[in-house]
Scaffold this motif. Sequence first.
Motif, PDB file in Angstrom:
ATOM      1  N   VAL A 202      32.062  44.367  38.964  1.00 40.84           N
ATOM      2  CA  VAL A 202      33.208  43.604  39.465  1.00 40.84           C
ATOM      3  C   VAL A 202      34.428  43.860  38.575  1.00 40.84           C
ATOM      4  O   VAL A 202      35.558  43.966  39.061  1.00 40.84           O
ATOM      5  N   ALA A 203      34.179  44.008  37.262  1.00 41.07           N
ATOM      6  CA  ALA A 203      35.280  44.297  36.340  1.00 41.07           C
ATOM      7  C   ALA A 203      35.870  45.680  36.574  1.00 41.07           C
ATOM      8  O   ALA A 203      37.020  45.951  36.195  1.00 41.07           O
ATOM      9  N   SER A 204      35.086  46.564  37.214  1.00 38.33           N
ATOM     10  CA  SER A 204      35.592  47.906  37.498  1.00 38.33           C
ATOM     11  C   SER A 204      36.599  47.893  38.641  1.00 38.33           C
ATOM     12  O   SER A 204      37.290  48.901  38.855  1.00 38.33           O
ATOM     13  N   VAL A 205      36.688  46.779  39.379  1.00 41.65           N
ATOM     14  CA  VAL A 205      37.663  46.678  40.471  1.00 41.65           C
ATOM     15  C   VAL A 205      39.088  46.859  39.951  1.00 41.65           C
ATOM     16  O   VAL A 205      39.831  47.705  40.448  1.00 41.65           O
ATOM     17  N   PRO A 206      39.511  46.098  38.928  1.00 41.89           N
ATOM     18  CA  PRO A 206      40.863  46.331  38.408  1.00 41.89           C
ATOM     19  C   PRO A 206      41.034  47.715  37.788  1.00 41.89           C
ATOM     20  O   PRO A 206      42.128  48.287  37.847  1.00 41.89           O
TER      21      PRO A 206
END
Length: 371
Positions: A202-206
């Motif tokens: 999910v942190a890879s989204v930004p």
Amino acid sequence: SSGINAEWPLRPGSYLKAISHITQIINGFCGAVPFSGVMYITVNWFPTSERLIATGIIMASLNTGIGVPFVLGPSLVPENATNSSLTSTSFPGDDNHEFFVHRLRYYLIIQGVAMIVTLLLVLVYFPSRPKFAPTASAVTARLDMVEGLKTLTRKGNFWLIVMVYGLTSGVFNGYGLTMNTILTNNNISQTTAGLIGSVALVASVPSNLILGFVGATFIAHQKSINAGVLAAGSIFMVIFVVDLNEWLPRSMIVIWVSVILGVMCITGVVPILFDMSTESAHPISEELSSTIMVLGNQIMCDIFTGVLQLHFDASNMNYVLIVSFILATVLACFYRTSNVRRLIDAHSITIEHLDSRSIAQIQNAGVRVAT
């Protein structure tokens, strides 16, 4: 296939594994189609300055979906379940059988309904391209599939990017399939392992969005950005393995931070890798080049999980992970920058507006330059 899979817990043992494998193969074939269409959509719907950003947004949504199962797995199978209930021989008569059947069936049915709704939306409204092309390269003729495959065999620059993508995302996808087990074997709870994987993706989204924007803004430096981010990701993964193996006193903070930052780097460069692959492959169609990228990713994932099936050793899997990332970083340094589509968009492929180097680059790609 999710609907079919929803029934597998009720089948005898001989059918359980067969049905599971068949439906996963179907999912694999289906998944390659929309994924390979990402670059087709961006080139036909977005101007040059927005293509990479659009790719980053699409990849961000993909990573969000991939991150969900890391939490769903532990929630479906609670940690206080007995070891016997976690084996593949959970059939009618086992204490926890009905509980697992109930959880898995509802999960697969919900997944199947979501897929059907998406399919219906695509059938009802999904235009192939806008009324007016956003760029000149969007309407440049592409080679047919047979000629395109022949031409691709001679494009070493393209295959370099395929290898980099497979060694990073492909190997990590294989690692992610067993991340809960690998971390559990290192005395990290199943729930914590699932949360680490989910939060990292999910942190890879930004990071997809940020690197997509950075890549689009600093086009001339894409190679350096790609190699630098991959190098950073490799360093974070080395730190993760060192801490996991307790070569230094273990710190869960270090494990959390190193995994999250490492995954952000490795998955964050995916939009740039796909952009590089389509630029290197032009005038081969974006669909064909992206399909080969996806297949390369799946092959590396299958190799990783295949070795895992032959001999499972958590420490060896960790070493394979970091060696793959380091090798990908080295290969990324040998990429030769290619901007064929951007040159076409910028100069409308007329010879009087191009310097000799740009003309040579376009003609070497197989695109005819108007005189």
